[in-house]
Write a protein that holds these residues in place. Sequence first.
Motif, PDB file in Angstrom:
ATOM      1  N   PRO A 320       0.807  -1.231   0.000  1.00 14.57           N
ATOM      2  CA  PRO A 320       0.000   0.000   0.000  1.00 14.57           C
ATOM      3  C   PRO A 320       0.838   1.278   0.000  1.00 14.57           C
ATOM      4  CG  PRO A 320      -0.892  -1.576   1.566  1.00 14.57           C
ATOM      5  CD  PRO A 320       0.439  -2.110   1.133  1.00 14.57           C
ATOM      6  N   THR A 321       2.004   1.210   0.660  1.00 15.70           N
ATOM      7  CA  THR A 321       2.889   2.381   0.713  1.00 15.70           C
ATOM      8  C   THR A 321       3.447   2.687  -0.671  1.00 15.70           C
ATOM      9  OG1 THR A 321       3.510   1.803   2.973  1.00 15.70           O
ATOM     10  CG2 THR A 321       4.933   3.353   1.807  1.00 15.70           C
ATOM     11  N   TYR A 322       3.868   1.645  -1.393  1.00 19.17           N
ATOM     12  CA  TYR A 322       4.411   1.853  -2.738  1.00 19.17           C
ATOM     13  C   TYR A 322       3.311   2.332  -3.694  1.00 19.17           C
ATOM     14  CZ  TYR A 322       8.068  -1.174  -0.767  1.00 19.17           C
ATOM     15  OH  TYR A 322       9.044  -1.721   0.037  1.00 19.17           O
ATOM     16  N   TYR A 323       2.148   1.730  -3.580  1.00 20.32           N
ATOM     17  CA  TYR A 323       1.005   2.126  -4.419  1.00 20.32           C
ATOM     18  C   TYR A 323       0.661   3.594  -4.161  1.00 20.32           C
ATOM     19  CZ  TYR A 323      -3.791   2.260  -6.236  1.00 20.32           C
ATOM     20  OH  TYR A 323      -4.936   2.600  -6.903  1.00 20.32           O
ATOM     21  N   GLN A 324       0.621   3.949  -2.890  1.00 21.78           N
ATOM     22  CA  GLN A 324       0.319   5.332  -2.486  1.00 21.78           C
ATOM     23  C   GLN A 324       1.289   6.318  -3.127  1.00 21.78           C
ATOM     24  OE1 GLN A 324       1.032   5.858   1.762  1.00 21.78           O
ATOM     25  NE2 GLN A 324       2.203   7.692   1.248  1.00 21.78           N
ATOM     26  N   GLU A 325       2.568   5.973  -3.134  1.00 19.38           N
ATOM     27  CA  GLU A 325       3.577   6.883  -3.703  1.00 19.38           C
ATOM     28  C   GLU A 325       3.306   7.154  -5.180  1.00 19.38           C
ATOM     29  OE1 GLU A 325       7.272   4.986  -2.908  1.00 19.38           O
ATOM     30  OE2 GLU A 325       7.253   5.443  -0.754  1.00 19.38           O
ATOM     31  N   ASP A 326       2.968   6.108  -5.940  1.00 22.77           N
ATOM     32  CA  ASP A 326       2.701   6.281  -7.367  1.00 22.77           C
ATOM     33  C   ASP A 326       1.452   7.124  -7.601  1.00 22.77           C
ATOM     34  OD1 ASP A 326       4.914   4.829  -8.088  1.00 22.77           O
ATOM     35  OD2 ASP A 326       3.839   2.945  -8.383  1.00 22.77           O
ATOM     36  N   VAL A 327       0.386   6.836  -6.847  1.00 27.89           N
ATOM     37  CA  VAL A 327      -0.868   7.564  -7.030  1.00 27.89           C
ATOM     38  C   VAL A 327      -0.703   9.035  -6.643  1.00 27.89           C
ATOM     39  CG1 VAL A 327      -3.264   7.781  -6.249  1.00 27.89           C
ATOM     40  CG2 VAL A 327      -2.327   5.537  -6.799  1.00 27.89           C
ATOM     41  N   ILE A 328      -0.014   9.281  -5.543  1.00 29.02           N
ATOM     42  CA  ILE A 328       0.202  10.670  -5.103  1.00 29.02           C
ATOM     43  C   ILE A 328       1.011  11.443  -6.138  1.00 29.02           C
ATOM     44  CG2 ILE A 328       1.526  12.047  -3.442  1.00 29.02           C
ATOM     45  CD1 ILE A 328       0.475  10.261  -1.254  1.00 29.02           C
ATOM     46  N   LYS A 329       2.060  10.836  -6.654  1.00 28.59           N
ATOM     47  CA  LYS A 329       2.852  11.506  -7.700  1.00 28.59           C
ATOM     48  C   LYS A 329       1.990  11.791  -8.929  1.00 28.59           C
ATOM     49  CE  LYS A 329       7.420   9.638  -6.485  1.00 28.59           C
ATOM     50  NZ  LYS A 329       8.489   8.703  -6.916  1.00 28.59           N
ATOM     51  N   GLY A 330       1.118  10.845  -9.266  1.00 26.17           N
ATOM     52  CA  GLY A 330       0.223  11.048 -10.401  1.00 26.17           C
ATOM     53  C   GLY A 330      -0.720  12.221 -10.184  1.00 26.17           C
ATOM     54  N   ILE A 331      -1.290  12.298  -8.978  1.00 32.07           N
ATOM     55  CA  ILE A 331      -2.188  13.415  -8.653  1.00 32.07           C
ATOM     56  C   ILE A 331      -1.426  14.733  -8.693  1.00 32.07           C
ATOM     57  CG2 ILE A 331      -3.660  14.430  -6.867  1.00 32.07           C
ATOM     58  CD1 ILE A 331      -4.217  11.551  -5.895  1.00 32.07           C
ATOM     59  N   GLN A 332      -0.239  14.739  -8.094  1.00 27.42           N
ATOM     60  CA  GLN A 332       0.557  15.965  -7.999  1.00 27.42           C
ATOM     61  C   GLN A 332       1.145  16.407  -9.331  1.00 27.42           C
ATOM     62  OE1 GLN A 332       3.286  14.742  -4.906  1.00 27.42           O
ATOM     63  NE2 GLN A 332       2.098  15.750  -3.306  1.00 27.42           N
ATOM     64  N   SER A 333       1.128  15.525 -10.333  1.00 30.96           N
ATOM     65  CA  SER A 333       1.692  15.885 -11.639  1.00 30.96           C
ATOM     66  C   SER A 333       0.824  16.900 -12.377  1.00 30.96           C
ATOM     67  CB  SER A 333       1.848  14.631 -12.505  1.00 30.96           C
ATOM     68  OG  SER A 333       0.577  14.153 -12.942  1.00 30.96           O
ATOM     69  N   GLY A 334      -0.460  16.988 -12.004  1.00 32.19           N
ATOM     70  CA  GLY A 334      -1.372  17.884 -12.709  1.00 32.19           C
ATOM     71  C   GLY A 334      -1.843  17.338 -14.042  1.00 32.19           C
ATOM     72  N   ILE A 335      -1.461  16.119 -14.380  1.00 33.52           N
ATOM     73  CA  ILE A 335      -1.771  15.544 -15.686  1.00 33.52           C
ATOM     74  C   ILE A 335      -3.200  14.991 -15.728  1.00 33.52           C
ATOM     75  CG2 ILE A 335      -1.153  13.689 -17.291  1.00 33.52           C
ATOM     76  CD1 ILE A 335       1.756  14.002 -16.317  1.00 33.52           C
TER      77      ILE A 335
END
Length: 601
Positions: A320-335
């Motif tokens: 869950p921690t690794y998954y969270q990191e990817d999703v958060i980066k995706g959200i923060q990308s603005g894409i």
Amino acid sequence: PGTIFIYQEEYTEDEYLEKCYFDNVRALLEIGKNGMVKIVERLGLKLHVTIDTNPVKMANLLETMNEFDLPLEINDYEMTIPLNKLSLPKEQLLENKRVAQQNFLNILTSLLGRIDLRNLGIGSLTMFQSETLDKVNYENFKTNKELIDTLYGGYYQPVKEEKKETKEEQKEEEKIPKREGLPKYMYHIHSKAYKNSSEPMENFIQKALEAGFKQIGFTEYAPLPHFIEPNFDFRLTDEEKDNYLKEAKTLKEKYRDQIEILIGLEAPYEDALEEYLIDLRKDLDFLVLGQHIEESPLKKQCFRYDAEKKRDVLIDPLYPTYYQEDVIKGIQSGIFDIVSHPDSFYTYRDDLTNEYQLSLYTENAYRASIAISETALEMNIPLEINYAGVLESLEYKDKEYSYPFSMFWRVVKEKKNKVILGLDAKESKTLLELPLFYEKIKDKVPVDDLLILDEYQPVVARRTNLKLQETLSNRFVTSETYEVKYVIKIIQETVEIFPANISFSDIKQAVHTKLEREEAYLFQKRQEVKTPEMVDYIDTHLRAIQSALDSYQIAMNLGVTSTSEFILAMSQITELKTTKNESKKVNAYKIIKNISLKHQS
């Protein structure tokens, strides 16, 4: 008694006058702090603007006003046409005025919940307001639990007697207002999800009309660069994507008078995909973030194949921690515009049987839920409750669905995230099942208490989301191509095995050897693969390595003399070869030229 004192000035874009306004506010508040009479209880703006006034500046001013922790008012809102525009045709002027007012009110709506707006006064010269006022009022009611007074010319409203509420009434007040019906939009549809049994896109449109939707969005699975091991069981090829876009545009025009059709794709996030995804957006109305374990590096890291269960099972409680990191980066990308099935990582909770591992997994999953919801709230994009987890559920020990999972959505309720419902429709008949979906999950998910958006249009939402726009604009400049990430990773992994005092001569020789060995390995691998898709996958990496060997020679010809300079030269040479962004090409060329001039001198 009961009189509310408001400090108000007329809106201006003059920075000096804005400074004077806030200086006066501080002075008035200071009087109250010194034990004297409280002079000001609200802050107001007399909003006389034109169609040329920048709505973003108005929004920024309101947010600054809100920092004083006082209720706000917008009084006598008038939008007029400036004298220098009056020579334009009347129809054009009215349309310009309508668009300008809608842009402002969209931004205003997006601020509700962050600013405490109590009054919105509308002057007689301002048209096209009634529907938007209802929307502004409802959005404010959901966040502030208090209606905005809509003033047409002003009126006196007597002070209401304070009523002491019972605990039961207070508890009822905390609930989100009941909706009369479910939302009339659906932005998660896959007409081409199953390659051997796809339904025509038009089937989905017909079912959407039957279900009463006003807006729908198709979200086929986006093709990915061939650097990623292909999964064409469900993901589009480049050719299929082009055909999909062409067909969707034709249907969008055909049904324009019956239903609004938006064209989107669903894609995962990786750092190395940023430039690719930004380029992908230019042909779309919106992009959905959908992390799938099937093609993620996390699959090899956190899962192992179980022969008895005939599937990959979770073995790492840190997943869950690794998954969270990817999703958060995706959200923060603005894409991305929507986060699809953000709680899908709960799917694998029954794979762990060791009590300690299960406890660790549960703790990490809870923390991931908080982190994802807080990041989505920060970027002001909605989280999607997804139907696919209900349709595909197995029998879980906790008697819950695969997803949506109750723990995640209790966190979302507490954080007050914006939420949308997503059917993830892969068959057209699914579009008729929204009421069934809603009823099914009620006993597990606090769905009645979530801030489910009655209206949502991702194109409009992005246009009014200033943070999302700014973030995407910044990533447009800073993102790197997949080839750059791939080549620099190889170089850095080579450098890291050496001690800090190793000479650059040894470093560059080691990198060259590593690239040659990687080339030989890929040539051998190419002889072993069987499918055309895997040949493309190997060839993509092979071309990148061969290009890197060429770039290595160019870097040596530039005269680089240190490891850091070598990495910079390699990254910019690769960027120049591979980016589609012209401004980044120019920048890469300048950096390469400067390195060359430095050593020529």
